[in-house]
Structures are given as C-alpha cells and as structure tokens.
Design a protein around this motif. Structure first.
Motif, mmCIF file in Angstrom:
data_model
loop_
_atom_site.group_PDB
_atom_site.id
_atom_site.type_symbol
_atom_site.label_atom_id
_atom_site.label_comp_id
_atom_site.label_asym_id
_atom_site.label_seq_id
_atom_site.Cartn_x
_atom_site.Cartn_y
_atom_site.Cartn_z
ATOM 1 N N HIS A 57 0.436 -1.952 -0.242
ATOM 2 C CA HIS A 57 -0.331 0.249 0.022
ATOM 3 C C HIS A 57 0.948 1.401 0.012
ATOM 4 C CE1 HIS A 57 -3.714 -2.347 0.291
ATOM 5 N NE2 HIS A 57 -3.156 -3.026 1.242
ATOM 6 N N ALA A 58 2.620 1.075 -0.049
ATOM 7 C CA ALA A 58 2.766 2.289 -0.376
ATOM 8 C C ALA A 58 2.446 3.344 -1.293
ATOM 9 C CB ALA A 58 3.874 2.080 0.123
ATOM 10 N N THR A 59 2.788 2.736 -2.419
ATOM 11 C CA THR A 59 2.236 3.362 -3.481
ATOM 12 C C THR A 59 0.998 3.923 -3.605
ATOM 13 O OG1 THR A 59 3.968 1.880 -4.826
ATOM 14 C CG2 THR A 59 2.661 3.227 -6.090
ATOM 15 N N PRO A 60 0.080 3.584 -3.211
ATOM 16 C CA PRO A 60 -1.352 4.134 -3.642
ATOM 17 C C PRO A 60 -1.326 5.643 -2.153
ATOM 18 C CG PRO A 60 -1.440 1.626 -3.448
ATOM 19 C CD PRO A 60 -0.404 2.042 -3.065
ATOM 20 N N VAL A 61 -0.502 5.374 -1.464
ATOM 21 C CA VAL A 61 -0.331 6.320 -0.105
ATOM 22 C C VAL A 61 0.581 7.403 -0.617
ATOM 23 C CG1 VAL A 61 0.234 7.076 2.100
ATOM 24 C CG2 VAL A 61 -0.922 4.581 1.745
ATOM 25 N N TYR A 62 0.932 6.953 -1.370
ATOM 26 C CA TYR A 62 2.274 8.066 -1.694
ATOM 27 C C TYR A 62 0.896 8.867 -2.796
ATOM 28 C CZ TYR A 62 5.965 10.339 -3.669
ATOM 29 O OH TYR A 62 6.535 11.597 -4.660
ATOM 30 N N ARG A 63 0.550 8.444 -3.429
ATOM 31 C CA ARG A 63 -0.040 8.789 -4.635
ATOM 32 C C ARG A 63 -0.881 9.358 -3.836
ATOM 33 N NH1 ARG A 63 -0.274 3.862 -8.588
ATOM 34 N NH2 ARG A 63 2.448 3.888 -9.679
ATOM 35 N N TYR A 64 -1.748 9.062 -3.362
ATOM 36 C CA TYR A 64 -2.955 9.860 -2.599
ATOM 37 C C TYR A 64 -2.110 11.343 -2.062
ATOM 38 C CZ TYR A 64 -6.964 11.231 0.832
ATOM 39 O OH TYR A 64 -8.047 11.645 0.985
ATOM 40 N N ALA A 65 -1.088 10.866 -1.128
ATOM 41 C CA ALA A 65 -1.001 12.342 -0.577
ATOM 42 C C ALA A 65 -0.400 13.543 -1.331
ATOM 43 C CB ALA A 65 0.145 12.475 0.218
ATOM 44 N N ALA A 66 0.676 12.877 -2.739
ATOM 45 C CA ALA A 66 1.672 13.044 -3.695
ATOM 46 C C ALA A 66 0.886 14.557 -4.074
ATOM 47 C CB ALA A 66 2.130 13.089 -4.885
ATOM 48 N N THR A 79 -13.789 14.010 1.249
ATOM 49 C CA THR A 79 -14.500 12.489 0.815
ATOM 50 C C THR A 79 -14.647 12.414 -0.782
ATOM 51 O OG1 THR A 79 -15.810 12.586 2.509
ATOM 52 C CG2 THR A 79 -16.771 11.844 0.377
ATOM 53 N N LEU A 80 -14.289 14.062 -2.000
ATOM 54 C CA LEU A 80 -14.535 14.004 -3.010
ATOM 55 C C LEU A 80 -12.913 12.931 -3.924
ATOM 56 C CD1 LEU A 80 -15.557 14.878 -5.574
ATOM 57 C CD2 LEU A 80 -14.727 16.615 -5.487
ATOM 58 N N LEU A 81 -11.995 14.271 -2.768
ATOM 59 C CA LEU A 81 -10.735 13.150 -3.395
ATOM 60 C C LEU A 81 -10.503 12.506 -2.785
ATOM 61 C CD1 LEU A 81 -8.818 16.553 -2.232
ATOM 62 C CD2 LEU A 81 -9.094 16.441 -4.824
ATOM 63 N N LEU A 82 -10.596 12.281 -1.895
ATOM 64 C CA LEU A 82 -10.228 10.308 -1.401
ATOM 65 C C LEU A 82 -11.571 9.076 -2.930
ATOM 66 C CD1 LEU A 82 -11.100 9.880 2.516
ATOM 67 C CD2 LEU A 82 -8.684 8.940 1.146
ATOM 68 N N TYR A 83 -12.505 10.580 -3.550
ATOM 69 C CA TYR A 83 -13.680 8.692 -4.408
ATOM 70 C C TYR A 83 -12.597 9.332 -5.644
ATOM 71 C CZ TYR A 83 -16.899 8.141 -6.838
ATOM 72 O OH TYR A 83 -17.802 7.784 -8.373
ATOM 73 N N ALA A 84 -12.242 10.105 -5.967
ATOM 74 C CA ALA A 84 -11.213 10.326 -6.772
ATOM 75 C C ALA A 84 -9.840 10.303 -7.154
ATOM 76 C CB ALA A 84 -11.280 12.304 -7.821
ATOM 77 N N TRP A 85 -8.815 10.418 -6.227
ATOM 78 C CA TRP A 85 -7.543 10.382 -6.753
ATOM 79 C C TRP A 85 -7.154 8.865 -5.656
ATOM 80 C CZ3 TRP A 85 -5.673 15.437 -5.295
ATOM 81 C CH2 TRP A 85 -5.891 16.594 -6.389
ATOM 82 N N GLY A 86 -8.033 8.636 -4.275
ATOM 83 C CA GLY A 86 -7.902 7.855 -3.402
ATOM 84 C C GLY A 86 -8.331 6.347 -4.141
ATOM 85 N N ASP A 87 -9.252 6.824 -5.013
ATOM 86 C CA ASP A 87 -10.348 5.442 -5.859
ATOM 87 C C ASP A 87 -10.773 4.660 -5.069
ATOM 88 O OD1 ASP A 87 -10.726 3.922 -8.694
ATOM 89 O OD2 ASP A 87 -9.401 2.658 -8.121
ATOM 90 N N LEU A 88 -11.140 5.272 -3.876
ATOM 91 C CA LEU A 88 -11.880 4.437 -3.348
ATOM 92 C C LEU A 88 -13.619 4.847 -3.679
ATOM 93 C CD1 LEU A 88 -10.678 5.346 0.531
ATOM 94 C CD2 LEU A 88 -9.916 3.173 -1.140
ATOM 95 N N ASP A 89 -14.362 2.905 -2.963
ATOM 96 C CA ASP A 89 -15.620 3.004 -3.059
ATOM 97 C C ASP A 89 -16.002 4.039 -1.816
ATOM 98 O OD1 ASP A 89 -15.761 1.544 -1.438
ATOM 99 O OD2 ASP A 89 -16.070 -0.548 -2.603
ATOM 100 N N TYR A 90 -17.922 4.238 -2.220
ATOM 101 C CA TYR A 90 -18.147 4.641 -0.593
ATOM 102 C C TYR A 90 -17.716 4.190 0.464
ATOM 103 C CZ TYR A 90 -21.405 7.324 -3.581
ATOM 104 O OH TYR A 90 -21.459 8.585 -5.217
ATOM 105 N N ALA A 91 -18.170 3.123 0.684
ATOM 106 C CA ALA A 91 -18.215 2.065 1.682
ATOM 107 C C ALA A 91 -16.370 2.264 2.173
ATOM 108 C CB ALA A 91 -18.183 -0.047 1.359
ATOM 109 N N SER A 92 -15.566 2.579 1.349
ATOM 110 C CA SER A 92 -14.252 2.841 1.747
ATOM 111 C C SER A 92 -14.246 4.089 1.816
ATOM 112 C CB SER A 92 -13.265 2.272 0.609
ATOM 113 O OG SER A 92 -13.535 0.825 0.084
ATOM 114 N N ILE A 93 -14.413 4.765 1.470
ATOM 115 C CA ILE A 93 -14.594 6.094 2.385
ATOM 116 C C ILE A 93 -15.110 6.324 3.145
ATOM 117 C CG2 ILE A 93 -15.421 8.884 1.863
ATOM 118 C CD1 ILE A 93 -15.350 8.284 -1.104
#
Length: 197
Positions: free
Chosen positions: A25-34, A136-150
């Motif tokens: 999970h390091a890469t997705p966390v990094y991308r989300y923050a970057a 919430t919007l950024l977790l959906y758009a950039w974090g690529d999470l679904d509603y339940a994961s958000i």
C-alpha cells in the motif's frame, strides 16, 4: 498471499511482518498524498502514515480485510495537520484536477470558455468546499475508494459519504456552469430546478 487483516494481526506478534502491508500500500498512499501536497511532502506523509499504522495496528478492526481505506484515512488526517497543505495543494493542481475529477465539465464548457479559466473556477470551488466534503471527494477521485471504503477511512456512515459527494458534485457543476434543469436527487428529495447560491 494473506489478506491485509491477517498480516496486521500477525504483525502484533511478529513486527517484521508489517513490511508486507507497506509493500502493498505504500504506492497508493504516496500517490494520494502527492496529488494534494506534491512529491516532497507526500514522502513525509506516506512515511508517517505507516508509522502511525504500525503503532496503532493492535486497534485495527480485524474483520476488515483491505487496509487501504484505513491507511488513506490516517493519511488524510495527517495531511489536515500538515502546515503547508493549503499553500501547496492548490499550486499547479487546477489543470490536473479538472482532467481527473471533471473531464466532462471541461468538454461541456469548452465551447463557452477555455479550459484554463474553467480549471481556475473549479480550483476556487474546491477551496470553498468544506474540509470534509473536499476530503471525501478527493478520496473518491484520487484515492480511488468506493463509498463504503470512504466511510471506513473517514469513520462516518455511508449516507454521510453520499451526502458529501452529492453536495460537492453540485457545487463543482455550478462552478463549471454545467448545471442543467435536469432533476437531481438528494437523499430522497427531488429538485426540479438547479440550486442557486
């Protein structure tokens, strides 16, 4: 390969096992923050996210197999505390954000205004969103999470996620000038006309 929850549970007895979670999970966390803070700050947020996760691993809900929402929730809270968040997050983000979150807005508005002006309006609209709606919007758009994961990441009910995304989308459509007379559903309420502020 063991699911994340099993890795976390094992890491309580064998701390070195936690490295598997980092590898996944390091890469997705990094991308989300970057995407919000830029590369330099993202590295710090990613490192601190895994440090916090390691320290709190015994409190992880073992019934949840995928740890990514938990990790992105930690990263989101860390970014909130990050002193440079507002100054850095909006710098150079406008065009990228317009392309990632609202490509249809750019196409629709292209005949009326140029994309650069639209990107500035969308960035301004994003800054005006409440912190919780924007995250919430950024977790959906950039974090690529679904509603339940958000909902898991932000520790709120799924209905709250739906409400925040609906509100954020309306504000972005309004800023993009693409609001139409089409009906819009908002938690059981149907509006026959666009909302104006």
């Amino acid at each position: 390969m063991s699911p994340d929850n099993e890795v976390i549970e094992r890491s309580i007895r064998e701390p070195a096992v936690f490295d598997e979670l980092y590898g996944r999970h390091a890469t997705p966390v990094y991308r989300y923050a970057a995407q919000q803070l830029g590369d330099h700050a993202a590295e710090d947020v990613m490192s601190e996210t895994f440090l916090v996760a390691f320290e709190r691993r015994s409190a992880y809900d073992i019934t949840v197999q995928n740890a990514r929402p938990w990790l992105l929730g930690i990263a989101t809270r860390l970014m909130r505390k990050h002193v440079r968040l507002e100054a850095v997050s909006w710098k150079g983000m406008s065009a990228d954000l317009a392309a990632q979150i609202t490509p249809d807005f750019i196409e629709q508005a292209g005949a009326r205004i140029d994309a650069k002006r639209l990107a500035r309006r969308l960035a301004k609209a994003l800054r005006r969103l409440s912190e919780s709606d924007r995250e919430t919007l950024l977790l959906y758009a950039w974090g690529d999470l679904d509603y339940a994961s958000i909902a898991l990441a932000m520790q709120v009910p799924i209905g709250t996620v739906r409400s925040r995304l609906n509100r954020a989308r309306r504000q972005l459509r309004r800023a993009a000038g693409t609001e139409t007379i089409e009906q819009e559903t908002d938690h059981g309420r149907v509006d026959a006309s666009p909302q104006h502020t």
